[in-house]
Design an enzyme around this catalytic site. Structure first.
Site, PDB file in Angstrom:
ATOM      1  N   GLU A  57      68.096 135.784  30.542  1.00 19.05           N
ATOM      2  CA  GLU A  57      69.218 136.707  30.743  1.00 19.05           C
ATOM      3  C   GLU A  57      68.753 138.091  31.181  1.00 19.05           C
ATOM      4  OE1 GLU A  57      72.051 135.825  31.046  1.00 19.05           O
ATOM      5  OE2 GLU A  57      72.728 134.357  29.576  1.00 19.05           O
ATOM      6  N   HIS A  70      72.583 140.765  23.004  1.00 16.36           N
ATOM      7  CA  HIS A  70      73.405 139.665  23.519  1.00 16.36           C
ATOM      8  C   HIS A  70      73.346 138.526  22.515  1.00 16.36           C
ATOM      9  CE1 HIS A  70      74.929 136.327  25.750  1.00 16.36           C
ATOM     10  NE2 HIS A  70      73.740 135.808  26.008  1.00 16.36           N
ATOM     11  N   HIS A 126      75.457 134.725  20.820  1.00 19.01           N
ATOM     12  CA  HIS A 126      76.406 133.622  20.976  1.00 19.01           C
ATOM     13  C   HIS A 126      77.240 133.497  19.701  1.00 19.01           C
ATOM     14  CE1 HIS A 126      73.618 131.528  24.157  1.00 19.01           C
ATOM     15  NE2 HIS A 126      74.077 132.687  24.559  1.00 19.01           N
ATOM     16  N   TYR A 183      91.912 148.955  14.617  1.00 19.02           N
ATOM     17  CA  TYR A 183      91.415 150.130  15.331  1.00 19.02           C
ATOM     18  C   TYR A 183      89.925 150.062  15.649  1.00 19.02           C
ATOM     19  CZ  TYR A 183      89.834 151.826  10.708  1.00 19.02           C
ATOM     20  OH  TYR A 183      89.236 151.962   9.484  1.00 19.02           O
ATOM     21  N   HIS A 243      80.747 131.889  26.514  1.00 19.01           N
ATOM     22  CA  HIS A 243      79.316 132.204  26.437  1.00 19.01           C
ATOM     23  C   HIS A 243      78.960 133.027  25.203  1.00 19.01           C
ATOM     24  CE1 HIS A 243      75.514 133.547  28.868  1.00 19.01           C
ATOM     25  NE2 HIS A 243      75.281 133.572  27.565  1.00 19.01           N
ATOM     26  N   TYR A 253      83.380 162.651  14.646  1.00 20.21           N
ATOM     27  CA  TYR A 253      82.299 162.053  13.889  1.00 20.21           C
ATOM     28  C   TYR A 253      81.015 161.929  14.702  1.00 20.21           C
ATOM     29  CZ  TYR A 253      85.856 160.780  10.479  1.00 20.21           C
ATOM     30  OH  TYR A 253      86.860 160.824   9.561  1.00 20.21           O
TER      31      TYR A 253
END
Length: 222
Positions: free
Chosen positions: A80, A98, A100, A119, A160, A215
Site C-alpha cells: 500500500e 491504514h 482493516h 459529534y 477495504h 483545544y
C-alpha cells in the site's frame, strides 16, 4: 547520515512498530493486513510487506523517499505504499495508519458517507466519506482516497478498510480508533428494528468544530 538523523529515524521506527503492534492487539487488523508509516524529514518509514508485526525489530527498518525509492533497509515496503505516499504528498501528515477494522469495513460496504450519529465526526473534519473501490496497492485507490480525504483527516476505503493521518503516530492511531468506534456506534443504532437513529445536522457539527478550536489540535474535549 548524521548521528542526529540516525537517532531520529530509530525513534520513529520504534514508534511505527509499536503502533503497528497496537493495531493488531486491539483487533484493527488481522495477520499482516493494514500498515503504518511515519515521516522523518525526506524519509518515509513504512512497515514491510508480509512480516508479522511481532517479529519486527530495528534491523527490519524500511525507508523510502517521497518518490517511493527505497533508501533504508532490505525488506520490501508495504504493497500500500502508493496510498501512504499520496497522503504525504498532499497533506501535512507526519504519520499514516491504514487498517482493516471490522466495523469500519462493514460500513464501507453500506453507505457513501458515515451518517453523523455522533459529534466525533467533527474531530475527523466532518462527515467521513467512503472512497470508491479500487484494488489494493494501486494509484487508482490512492486517488480515490485523496478525494475522500478532502478537508478530512480520515476516510473509509470501500470494501477495504480505513485511512487516517496526523501530526504524530499517536494522533493518527487515535483517529483510527475513533473512526472504528463511530462506525460501530452507527451499526448498533441502525440495527434496532423499526427505529432510525437521529443524526446531527451540518450546523451542529460545525458548532462542534468551532468548539474544538479552543483545544488546540482536534481531539475529544471530554
Amino acid at each position: 547520515m548524521s548521528d542526529q538523523q540516525r537517532d531520529a529515524i530509530g525513534r520513529a521506527w520504534d514508534g511505527v512498530v509499536a503502533t503497528a503492534r497496537r493495531t493488531a492487539a486491539e483487533g484493527l487488523v488481522v495477520g499482516t493486513s493494514g500498515n503504518v508509516s511515519a515521516r522523518v524529514g525526506d524519509t518515509i518509514l513504512v512497515t514491510p510487506s508480509g512480516v508479522p508485526y511481532d517479529r519486527l525489530g530495528p534491523k527490519d527498518v524500511v525507508g523510502v523517499d517521497p518518490e517511493g525509492n527505497r533508501v533504508l533497509g532490505e525488506l520490501a515496503p508495504t504493497s500500500e505504499l502508493p496510498l501512504h505516499l499520496a497522503v504525504y504528498r498532499n497533506t501535512d501528515a507526519a504519520a499514516v495508519v491504514h487498517t482493516h477494522a471490522v466495523h469500519a469495513t462493514a460500513v464501507s460496504t453500506l453507505v457513501p458517507e458515515i451518517p453523523s450519529v455522533h459529534y466525533a465526526a467533527a474531530m475527523l473534519g466532518g462527515p467521513v466519506r467512503v472512497a470508491g473501490y479500487a484494488r489494493y496497492g494501486t494509484e487508482e485507490l490512492a486517488a480515490n482516497m485523496l478525494a475522500a480525504l478532502r478537508d478530512r483527516t480520515g476516510c473509509l476505503l470501500q470494501n477495504h478498510g480505513t485511512v487516517t493521518y496526523g501530526a504524530t503516530l499517536d494522533q493518527a492511531y487515535d483517529r483510527t480508533a475513533q473512526l472504528e468506534w463511530l462506525c460501530r456506534l452507527w451499526l448498533a443504532a441502525s440495527s434496532v428494528p423499526g427505529r432510525s437513529p437521529s443524526l446531527l445536522s451540518p450546523e451542529q457539527l460545525d458548532d462542534v468544530q468551532e468548539a474544538l478550536k479552543g483545544y488546540g489540535q482536534p481531539g475529544r474535549p471530554d
